[in-house]
Design an enzyme around this catalytic site. Structure first.
Site, PDB file in Angstrom:
ATOM      1  N   TYR A 154       0.803  -1.231   0.000  1.00  0.00           N
ATOM      2  CA  TYR A 154       0.000   0.000   0.000  1.00  0.00           C
ATOM      3  C   TYR A 154       0.840   1.288   0.000  1.00  0.00           C
ATOM      4  O   TYR A 154       0.447   2.275   0.608  1.00  0.00           O
ATOM      5  CB  TYR A 154      -0.970   0.029   1.193  1.00  0.00           C
ATOM      6  CG  TYR A 154      -1.536  -1.309   1.551  1.00  0.00           C
ATOM      7  CD1 TYR A 154      -2.224  -2.079   0.607  1.00  0.00           C
ATOM      8  CD2 TYR A 154      -1.372  -1.848   2.819  1.00  0.00           C
ATOM      9  CE1 TYR A 154      -2.736  -3.331   0.929  1.00  0.00           C
ATOM     10  CE2 TYR A 154      -1.877  -3.102   3.148  1.00  0.00           C
ATOM     11  CZ  TYR A 154      -2.553  -3.829   2.201  1.00  0.00           C
ATOM     12  OH  TYR A 154      -3.061  -5.071   2.516  1.00  0.00           O
ATOM     13  N   HIS A 155       1.955   1.292  -0.731  1.00  0.00           N
ATOM     14  CA  HIS A 155       2.808   2.480  -0.743  1.00  0.00           C
ATOM     15  C   HIS A 155       3.119   2.957  -2.163  1.00  0.00           C
ATOM     16  O   HIS A 155       4.283   3.171  -2.504  1.00  0.00           O
ATOM     17  CB  HIS A 155       4.122   2.193   0.000  1.00  0.00           C
ATOM     18  CG  HIS A 155       3.958   1.771   1.418  1.00  0.00           C
ATOM     19  ND1 HIS A 155       4.886   0.994   2.087  1.00  0.00           N
ATOM     20  CD2 HIS A 155       2.962   2.010   2.308  1.00  0.00           C
ATOM     21  CE1 HIS A 155       4.468   0.775   3.328  1.00  0.00           C
ATOM     22  NE2 HIS A 155       3.301   1.386   3.483  1.00  0.00           N
ATOM     23  N   PRO A 156       2.136   3.159  -3.039  1.00  0.00           N
ATOM     24  CA  PRO A 156       2.444   3.617  -4.396  1.00  0.00           C
ATOM     25  C   PRO A 156       2.948   5.055  -4.400  1.00  0.00           C
ATOM     26  O   PRO A 156       2.437   5.905  -3.669  1.00  0.00           O
ATOM     27  CB  PRO A 156       1.101   3.493  -5.120  1.00  0.00           C
ATOM     28  CG  PRO A 156       0.075   3.657  -4.041  1.00  0.00           C
ATOM     29  CD  PRO A 156       0.674   3.003  -2.832  1.00  0.00           C
TER      30      PRO A 156
END
Length: 531
Positions: A468-470
């Site tokens: 969840y770190h784009p």
């Protein structure tokens, strides 16, 4: 058409900081547009509500990737917050900044003012750390950062196991060094989630110069020539517009900010024309350089650990007691963030810096928590901190309601897989240490069968996904494929800035929420200087 000094698109972490800080000046009129709703739900404020939100689309865009060759053709899941507070209202609340060298790399790439010594004051300004002020921490900022209230015994056992495996104990991942194992600090206060909305926005909704519009999905940025003049949005089935006399601030996140730029005619010209979108500015880097932390989870079955979260009669009774305790005292097991412990470790001793991050979860985590499994146990994530693979966000169509095409190109660079294979082995070394082994857990079959490097690689391709770190899709820099300059102004346009994780030239070595808050705090100073 209503008129404001600033229009902020997106009420996530960056947008809440911008709206809250800019409206501190009563002479400045600010409008914040958020596609989701309010953050009033108990599932948001109760930290353990995260488990229920994983199965609900109420506060989540619920995006997916295109089929990933590196994942055996699977489509990855890309949850992003769709609510005031954005992903800070639905995440695991971990407060981590990364390594100082991450920001020095940004500055060395031509972004003056973004080195570690430049950004540290903004981290301190944002933070209210319950441990108190120090050279590394602030104590007067809006964002509450605290130790876990009631960490599980398994989480403490993980830390001991990490030390037994030879890793240093680290009681502060945001202190003098990043490397080591320990319990995470989290963004919560008095037993409740403390999202960025809670910190910066919702206490100030009564300000007469601040208008927050929820349920408002931006459909395009309005331009007069090359100058951004306002925003068009859909709300309640109607199209409306709002004008910005100073600047439009785009804070929709690394997946949706490039989409809105392209819908507005800013991006790779040929791609826009193929969708029938008139080109306002041909900017080829919009949507490029997408990257993320690839991650895989090892799940352990531990029938004796009925104090952990799990599906069983004792587990249900524990949760019921936890609900009563949380409602009465804001204490107990429901104050967990689930990923209570972790670490930053090296995949091999010769690495100059930690290249892996671990998240230890007090439950059996399958498919992002969307797949239930009977019994009790724990899980451990391992993710790659500096992937070399780069993907892209593109348009599926000219329809603003259509989700963008998200292609992170996981494992397209072979080095990423090599590091992840080593990472699984390092993780297993920790999980096999006496402190955890004494708890009697057993690895689930889908991963335990993977023993050789080739088998571990296949396990990763079958099960890995995002953590969840784009970032990176509106990259900051001065090159032909960069989107914003060091002031966060979109190249070639006026009165338009991008302020969110999409501007990161390279991903930070850790969770991205705290750095996103820092980016927005610095942007506020840049805006005030420009005004």
């Amino acid at each position: 058409m209503r008129e404001f000094d600033y229009v902020v698109i997106g009420g996530g972490s960056a947008g809440c900081v911008l709206a809250g800080r800019l409206s501190e000046d009563p002479t400045v009129r600010v409008c914040l547009l958020e596609a989701g709703g309010s953050d009033a739900s108990v599932l948001i404020h109760c930290p353990a509500g995260l488990a229920a939100m994983a199965r609900s689309g109420a506060f989540n865009w619920g995006l997916h990737t295109t089929p990933q060759a590196g994942l055996g053709g699977r489509r990855g899941y890309q949850p992003r917050g769709k609510v005031l507070g954005g992903s800070s209202s639905v995440n695991a609340m971990i407060y981590a900044r990364g390594h100082a060298s991450d920001y020095d790399h940004w500055a060395a790439a031509g972004n003056a003012g973004w080195g570690w010594n430049d950004v540290l004051p903004y981290f301190l300004r944002a933070e209210h750390n319950e441990r108190g002020a120090s050279a590394w921490h602030g104590a007067d900022g809006p964002l509450n950062v605290a130790d876990l209230q009631s960490p599980q015994r398994a989480s403490r056992a993980f830390v001991e196991a990490g030390v037994q495996a030879g890793h240093p104990r680290n009681d502060d991942f945001n202190g003098a060094q990043l490397e080591g194992v320990g319990l995470y600090q989290v963004t919560h206060r008095a037993g409740e989630r403390f999202s960025v909305a809670k910190a910066y926005l919702t206490p100030h909704l009564g300000r007469t110069n601040l208008q927050v519009v929820t349920g408002a999905q931006a459909t395009r940025i309005l331009f007069a020539g090359r100058r951004a003049t306002g925003v068009e949005y859909r709300r309640g089935g109607q199209t409306q517009q709002v004008r910005a006399t100073r600047e439009v601030l785009l804070s929709a996140g690394a997946l949706l900010s490039p989409q809105l730029l392209m819908l507005s005619g800013v991006g790779p010209g040929a791609q826009l024309q193929s969708h029938g979108i008139g080109v306002v500015h041909d900017l080829p880097g919009v949507g490029a350089h997408l990257h993320d932390h690839p991650d895989v989870v090892q799940v352990m079955d531990a029938p004796r650990l009925t104090d952990l979260f799990g599906l069983s009669l004792p587990g249900a009774l524990n949760v019921l007691r936890g609900v009563r305790e949380w409602r009465a005292h804001r204490s107990g097991m429901l104050t967990t963030n689930f990923a209570e412990a972790g670490g930053f470790i090296k995949s091999r001793p010769e690495e100059p810096l930690p290249d892996l991050q671990l998240h230890f979860v007090v439950g059996k985590l399958l498919d992002h928590g969307r797949r239930a499994t009977w019994g009790h146990g724990y899980s451990c994530h391992v993710c790659l901190l500096q992937p070399r693979s780069r993907g892209r966000v593109t348009l599926a169509s000219a329809d603003p309601a259509a989700a963008p095409l998200v292609d992170p190109a996981f494992f397209s660079d072979p080095d990423d897989m090599q590091r992840m294979v080593r990472g699984v082995r390092r993780m297993r070394e920790i999980l096999a240490q006496p402190a955890l082994a004494s708890l009697g857990a057993r690895e689930l079959p889908h991963s335990s069968r993977a023993q050789s490097d080739a088998q571990i690689e296949q396990f990763i391709r079958d099960w890995a996904d995002t953590i969840y770190h784009p970032v990176g899709t509106c990259r900051m820099g001065c090159g032909p494929l960069d989107v914003v300059d060091a002031q966060l102004r979109v190249h070639g346009l006026q009165a338009l800035r991008v302020v969110d994780a999409s501007i990161m030239p390279r991903i930070v070595s850790g969770n991205t929420n705290a750095p996103t808050v820092m980016i927005a705090e610095r942007a506020v100073d840049l805006l005030r200087q420009a005004a």
